[in-house]
Scaffold this motif. Structure first.
Motif, PDB file in Angstrom:
ATOM      1  N   ALA A   1      -0.016  19.784   5.219  1.00  0.00           N
ATOM      2  CA  ALA A   1       0.664  18.660   4.393  1.00  0.00           C
ATOM      3  C   ALA A   1       0.356  19.179   2.829  1.00  0.00           C
ATOM      4  O   ALA A   1      -0.236  19.912   2.866  1.00  0.00           O
TER       5      ALA A   1
ATOM      6  N   ARG B   1       3.661  15.894   5.575  1.00  0.00           N
ATOM      7  CA  ARG B   1       3.447  16.797   6.403  1.00  0.00           C
ATOM      8  C   ARG B   1       4.775  17.837   6.232  1.00  0.00           C
ATOM      9  O   ARG B   1       5.504  17.208   5.758  1.00  0.00           O
ATOM     10  N   TYR B   2       4.471  19.110   6.588  1.00  0.00           N
ATOM     11  CA  TYR B   2       5.518  19.969   6.524  1.00  0.00           C
ATOM     12  C   TYR B   2       5.448  20.976   7.719  1.00  0.00           C
ATOM     13  O   TYR B   2       4.357  21.159   8.271  1.00  0.00           O
TER      14      TYR B   2
END
Length: 150
Positions: free
Chosen positions: A104, A122-123
């Motif tokens: 994140a 988040r990613y």
């Protein structure tokens, strides 16, 4: 801190700061897999500029780099030169009750009007690309500007 009466929308300034920092964070994550904390500021003249992390800091000490950015912003605010600021940094979240980790970024935005938020975004990495999820938005810590008093 010098007070100036300027028409300024904290939401609009926040959007400008995010539009400046998020694409850069995404580019660095895709290219290098991580990034060092960085910031952006809007002066009372309305100009927006990126502010890199200070040099000479151990690249593994991201907390110290973020704090030095905040201190630099505080000095500019004391001089009456700062309308809004943002610090963005890469994080690793450990989810509560689980041993999983989530990648994140944290974006903290503070505005002279007292508007203050921290966003956690988040990613995921998908085929070498970064996909951001919807942000979690919460109240930020007032580090530079006091809370707005009605």
């Amino acid at each position: 801190m010098k007070q100036r009466e300027l028409p300024s929308d904290p939401m609009e300034d926040s959007e400008r700061l995010m539009e400046e920092l998020l694409p850069m964070a995404k580019l660095l994550l895709e290219r290098y897999g991580e990034f060092f904390p960085m910031g952006a500021e809007i002066g009372f003249d309305g100009d927006l500029q990126q502010v890199p992390a200070p040099e000479g800091i151990d690249q593994t000490n991201t907390m110290a780099a973020a704090e030095l950015l905040r201190q630099a912003f505080a000095a500019r605010a004391e001089d009456g030169e700062l309308r809004a600021r943002a610090v963005i940094q890469d994080l690793m979240l450990i989810e509560e009750g689980a041993e999983r980790r989530a990648e994140a970024i944290s974006i903290e935005i503070e505005h002279f009007t007292g508007y203050n938020v921290t966003m956690i975004v988040r990613y995921k990495r998908i085929d070498g690309r970064i996909a951001f999820e919807a942000p979690f938005v919460g109240d930020g810590v007032h580090r530079i500007f006091p809370p707005h008093r009605a």
